[in-house]
Design an enzyme around this catalytic site. Structure first.
Site, PDB file in Angstrom:
ATOM      1  N   ARG A   1      21.826 -51.722 -16.442  1.00 60.58           N
ATOM      2  CA  ARG A   1      22.748 -50.859 -15.710  1.00 60.58           C
ATOM      3  C   ARG A   1      22.062 -49.598 -15.174  1.00 60.58           C
ATOM      4  O   ARG A   1      22.282 -49.192 -14.024  1.00 60.58           O
ATOM      5  CB  ARG A   1      23.925 -50.467 -16.603  1.00 60.58           C
ATOM      6  CG  ARG A   1      25.020 -49.653 -15.909  1.00 60.58           C
ATOM      7  CD  ARG A   1      25.765 -50.479 -14.881  1.00 60.58           C
ATOM      8  NE  ARG A   1      25.221 -50.398 -13.540  1.00 60.58           N
ATOM      9  CZ  ARG A   1      25.381 -51.329 -12.623  1.00 60.58           C
ATOM     10  NH1 ARG A   1      26.036 -52.424 -12.900  1.00 60.58           N
ATOM     11  NH2 ARG A   1      24.858 -51.188 -11.430  1.00 60.58           N
TER      12      ARG A   1
ATOM     13  N   LYS B   1      21.626 -31.186   0.731  1.00 64.49           N
ATOM     14  CA  LYS B   1      22.899 -31.659   0.160  1.00 64.49           C
ATOM     15  C   LYS B   1      22.630 -32.927  -0.648  1.00 64.49           C
ATOM     16  O   LYS B   1      22.947 -34.041  -0.246  1.00 64.49           O
ATOM     17  CB  LYS B   1      23.910 -31.910   1.285  1.00 64.49           C
ATOM     18  CG  LYS B   1      24.300 -30.632   2.024  1.00 64.49           C
ATOM     19  CD  LYS B   1      25.207 -30.910   3.199  1.00 64.49           C
ATOM     20  CE  LYS B   1      25.531 -29.621   3.936  1.00 64.49           C
ATOM     21  NZ  LYS B   1      26.364 -29.855   5.143  1.00 64.49           N
TER      22      LYS B   1
ATOM     23  N   LYS C   1      20.730 -18.428   8.051  1.00 63.76           N
ATOM     24  CA  LYS C   1      22.029 -18.983   8.415  1.00 63.76           C
ATOM     25  C   LYS C   1      23.046 -17.886   8.698  1.00 63.76           C
ATOM     26  O   LYS C   1      22.751 -16.693   8.619  1.00 63.76           O
ATOM     27  CB  LYS C   1      22.514 -19.921   7.310  1.00 63.76           C
ATOM     28  CG  LYS C   1      21.597 -21.123   7.099  1.00 63.76           C
ATOM     29  CD  LYS C   1      22.257 -22.186   6.256  1.00 63.76           C
ATOM     30  CE  LYS C   1      21.403 -23.442   6.209  1.00 63.76           C
ATOM     31  NZ  LYS C   1      22.090 -24.567   5.542  1.00 63.76           N
TER      32      LYS C   1
ATOM     33  N   GLU D   1      19.710 -20.340  12.512  1.00 63.06           N
ATOM     34  CA  GLU D   1      20.915 -21.083  12.876  1.00 63.06           C
ATOM     35  C   GLU D   1      21.640 -20.335  13.996  1.00 63.06           C
ATOM     36  O   GLU D   1      21.944 -19.151  13.856  1.00 63.06           O
ATOM     37  CB  GLU D   1      21.806 -21.200  11.636  1.00 63.06           C
ATOM     38  CG  GLU D   1      23.100 -21.943  11.848  1.00 63.06           C
ATOM     39  CD  GLU D   1      23.931 -21.961  10.566  1.00 63.06           C
ATOM     40  OE1 GLU D   1      23.714 -22.859   9.739  1.00 63.06           O
ATOM     41  OE2 GLU D   1      24.782 -21.066  10.391  1.00 63.06           O
TER      42      GLU D   1
ATOM     43  N   ASP E   1      23.941 -25.144  15.565  1.00 61.12           N
ATOM     44  CA  ASP E   1      24.915 -25.463  14.518  1.00 61.12           C
ATOM     45  C   ASP E   1      26.296 -25.739  15.096  1.00 61.12           C
ATOM     46  O   ASP E   1      26.908 -24.862  15.716  1.00 61.12           O
ATOM     47  CB  ASP E   1      24.993 -24.294  13.528  1.00 61.12           C
ATOM     48  CG  ASP E   1      25.943 -24.585  12.382  1.00 61.12           C
ATOM     49  OD1 ASP E   1      25.840 -25.673  11.792  1.00 61.12           O
ATOM     50  OD2 ASP E   1      26.797 -23.729  12.082  1.00 61.12           O
TER      51      ASP E   1
END
Length: 279
Positions: free
Chosen positions: A100, A135, A167, A197, A218
């Site tokens: 598994r 992510k 960002k 960004e 973006d």
């Protein structure tokens, strides 16, 4: 693209086996004699891109160092439904108790590689490269980013130290694009790579004037990205990002953008269907 050998964290494999109590498998310890030997073959239940075969083997080797494997495939291979991917031979108890965990790693990694390959195919005919993002599943970043490579994609920065990406919130906190870039450049020096960004063409122009190495469009439309790419005119690298899906890739690739970053290839890739069958 030639794949680099995957550096497997044996501690990760050990933790996964401990989590599953693989050494205390009450069913296997009761039903299978200690000295029993077995042979099992991994069968693809769907078309897929292979990623994680070394991790798969490392799981079995953790409980049975003498386990032996026979495979015709390497990571990055395109596997057809019904193909026998790899054969495992060794102690029957170890094969059953590791099954598994080994499948969990392999199905997840192949899922990422398979989805990445679909995005890469959607950008075919252009020079645009598909990038991953940060992510990723905590603790599995290196495996997931390696899987992206197996699917024909490319890696964005591995972590926050590798590259500066300014960002929206950094810009707000610093008081503007120019000031944010100035502060980061002061910290990194001329050798550092900075990406900014931008949310619109005005911000693209502002970022371009600061001398950064890459601008990220973006959540901009393909038309806006095309305009931004023309404005930059090859002076620096360009990247499109923001809720990308398969249906959008073709239109964005046609803009001439260098990269399209896709969070979904790691955070939303479905596991592939594979079975390990005793012979």
């Amino acid at each position: 693209m030639k794949l680099q050998k995957l550096d497997i964290d044996k501690r990760l494999v050990k933790r996964a086996l401990m989590e599953d109590a693989a050494r205390n498998d009450v069913t296997t310890l009761s039903a299978i004699p200690a000295g029993a030997r077995a042979s099992a073959t991994l069968i693809a239940k769907e078309d897929m891109s292979l990623a994680g075969i070394e991790v798969f083997m490392a799981v079995f080797e953790a409980l049975d160092p003498a386990a032996r494997f026979t495979s015709r495939y390497e990571d990055g291979a395109k596997i057809k439904k019904g193909a026998a991917i790899i054969n495992v031979r060794g102690r029957a108890r170890a094969i059953l108790s590791c099954e598994r965990v080994a499948l969990n790693f392999l199905q997840h990694m192949c899922g990422i590689a398979t989805l990445t390959a679909k995005f890469v195919k959607a950008a075919k005919g252009s020079q645009t490269k598909i990038l991953d993002t940060r992510k990723t599943t905590p603790g599995l970043r290196d495996l997931e980013k390696y899987s992206v490579l197996c699917g024909g994609g490319f890696n964005h920065r591995r972590d926050l130290k590798e590259m500066a990406v300014i960002k929206e919130n950094h810009i707000a906190g610093a008081g503007g694009i120019a000031e944010a870039v100035r502060r980061v450049r002061k910290k990194l020096g001329t050798e550092g790579v900075i990406e900014v960004e931008a949310r619109n063409i005005k911000e693209v122009k502002e970022a371009l004037e600061t001398g950064v190495e890459r601008i990220m469009f973006d959540n901009m439309t393909p038309a806006q990205v095309k305009k931004g790419v023309a404005l930059i005119d090859g002076k620096i690298e360009t990247e499109a990002s923001g809720n990308m899906n398969i249906g959008k890739i073709g239109a964005y690739a046609k803009t001439g953008v260098d990269f399209i970053s896709v969070g979904a290839i790691t955070h939303s890739a479905p596991s592939v269907d594979i079975s390990l069958l005793f012979e």
